[in-house]
Design a protein around this motif. Sequence first.
Motif, PDB file in Angstrom:
ATOM      1  N   SER A   1       1.457  10.775  -1.756  1.00  0.00           N
ATOM      2  CA  SER A   1       2.193  10.833  -0.488  1.00  0.00           C
ATOM      3  C   SER A   1       1.994  12.149   0.246  1.00  0.00           C
ATOM      4  O   SER A   1       1.759  12.170   1.457  1.00  0.00           O
ATOM      5  CB  SER A   1       3.686  10.594  -0.715  1.00  0.00           C
ATOM      6  N   ILE A   2       2.075  13.249  -0.467  1.00  0.00           N
ATOM      7  CA  ILE A   2       1.913  14.570   0.165  1.00  0.00           C
ATOM      8  C   ILE A   2       0.480  14.743   0.661  1.00  0.00           C
ATOM      9  O   ILE A   2       0.253  15.215   1.779  1.00  0.00           O
ATOM     10  CB  ILE A   2       2.316  15.695  -0.811  1.00  0.00           C
ATOM     11  N   GLU A   3      -0.483  14.340  -0.166  1.00  0.00           N
ATOM     12  CA  GLU A   3      -1.891  14.433   0.239  1.00  0.00           C
ATOM     13  C   GLU A   3      -2.173  13.562   1.464  1.00  0.00           C
ATOM     14  O   GLU A   3      -2.910  13.965   2.363  1.00  0.00           O
ATOM     15  CB  GLU A   3      -2.814  14.029  -0.916  1.00  0.00           C
TER      16      GLU A   3
ATOM     17  N   HIS B   1      -9.714  11.185  -4.668  1.00  0.00           N
ATOM     18  CA  HIS B   1      -8.562  11.202  -5.588  1.00  0.00           C
ATOM     19  C   HIS B   1      -8.698  10.261  -6.780  1.00  0.00           C
ATOM     20  O   HIS B   1      -7.901  10.332  -7.694  1.00  0.00           O
ATOM     21  CB  HIS B   1      -7.282  10.857  -4.813  1.00  0.00           C
ATOM     22  N   TRP B   2      -9.693   9.384  -6.751  1.00  0.00           N
ATOM     23  CA  TRP B   2      -9.772   8.439  -7.863  1.00  0.00           C
ATOM     24  C   TRP B   2     -10.632   8.973  -8.964  1.00  0.00           C
ATOM     25  O   TRP B   2     -10.622   8.586 -10.077  1.00  0.00           O
ATOM     26  CB  TRP B   2     -10.172   7.050  -7.426  1.00  0.00           C
TER      27      TRP B   2
ATOM     28  N   LEU C   1       0.810  -1.216   0.000  1.00  0.00           N
ATOM     29  CA  LEU C   1       0.000   0.000   0.000  1.00  0.00           C
ATOM     30  C   LEU C   1       0.845   1.268   0.000  1.00  0.00           C
ATOM     31  O   LEU C   1       0.491   2.240  -0.674  1.00  0.00           O
ATOM     32  CB  LEU C   1      -0.972  -0.024   1.179  1.00  0.00           C
ATOM     33  N   ALA C   2       1.952   1.275   0.720  1.00  0.00           N
ATOM     34  CA  ALA C   2       2.822   2.461   0.748  1.00  0.00           C
ATOM     35  C   ALA C   2       3.408   2.733  -0.636  1.00  0.00           C
ATOM     36  O   ALA C   2       3.468   3.889  -1.083  1.00  0.00           O
ATOM     37  CB  ALA C   2       3.931   2.286   1.777  1.00  0.00           C
ATOM     38  N   THR C   3       3.822   1.692  -1.332  1.00  0.00           N
ATOM     39  CA  THR C   3       4.351   1.843  -2.685  1.00  0.00           C
ATOM     40  C   THR C   3       3.270   2.364  -3.622  1.00  0.00           C
ATOM     41  O   THR C   3       3.523   3.241  -4.458  1.00  0.00           O
ATOM     42  CB  THR C   3       4.906   0.496  -3.205  1.00  0.00           C
TER      43      THR C   3
END
Length: 137
Positions: free
Chosen positions: A78-80, A136-137, A68-70
């Motif tokens: 990442s910033i959001e 975001h999607w 999930l992090a990737t």
Amino acid sequence: MNRSDLKLLSLIRLREARVLLKNKNYEGAYYLCGYVIECGLKACIAKKTKRYDFPDKKAVNDSYCHNLATLVNTAGLSIELDKEKKSYSIFESNWSTVKDWSQVSRYEKHTEKEAQDLFYAITDKRHGVLKWLKRHW
């Protein structure tokens, strides 16, 4: 598979997880909850894919992972994600629960509490991870 398919698949996995949770199948519910977020993140990646652009090989490879992090990184979120965590401690707690999911969980036992906590972290009406992803999607 396209962005619409991934969004729909995310919602299907959520329905399936809910059914499993109600029927006390906690391991399956936990496992599918992670795929709700994975599919949602992949929909975000699909959104930023531009027609006719030749894709970056690393981004393509990273898009096919289950981490999930990737996927957050590959989606450019990442910033959001950091902003949301700093703004809402409840969201930060929910993300903390979600980020520990792994596709390896299909081989692990999970308790009722673990499954319910993960489901709640995803579906929390105000600060759920899925609600954030939908923006975001």
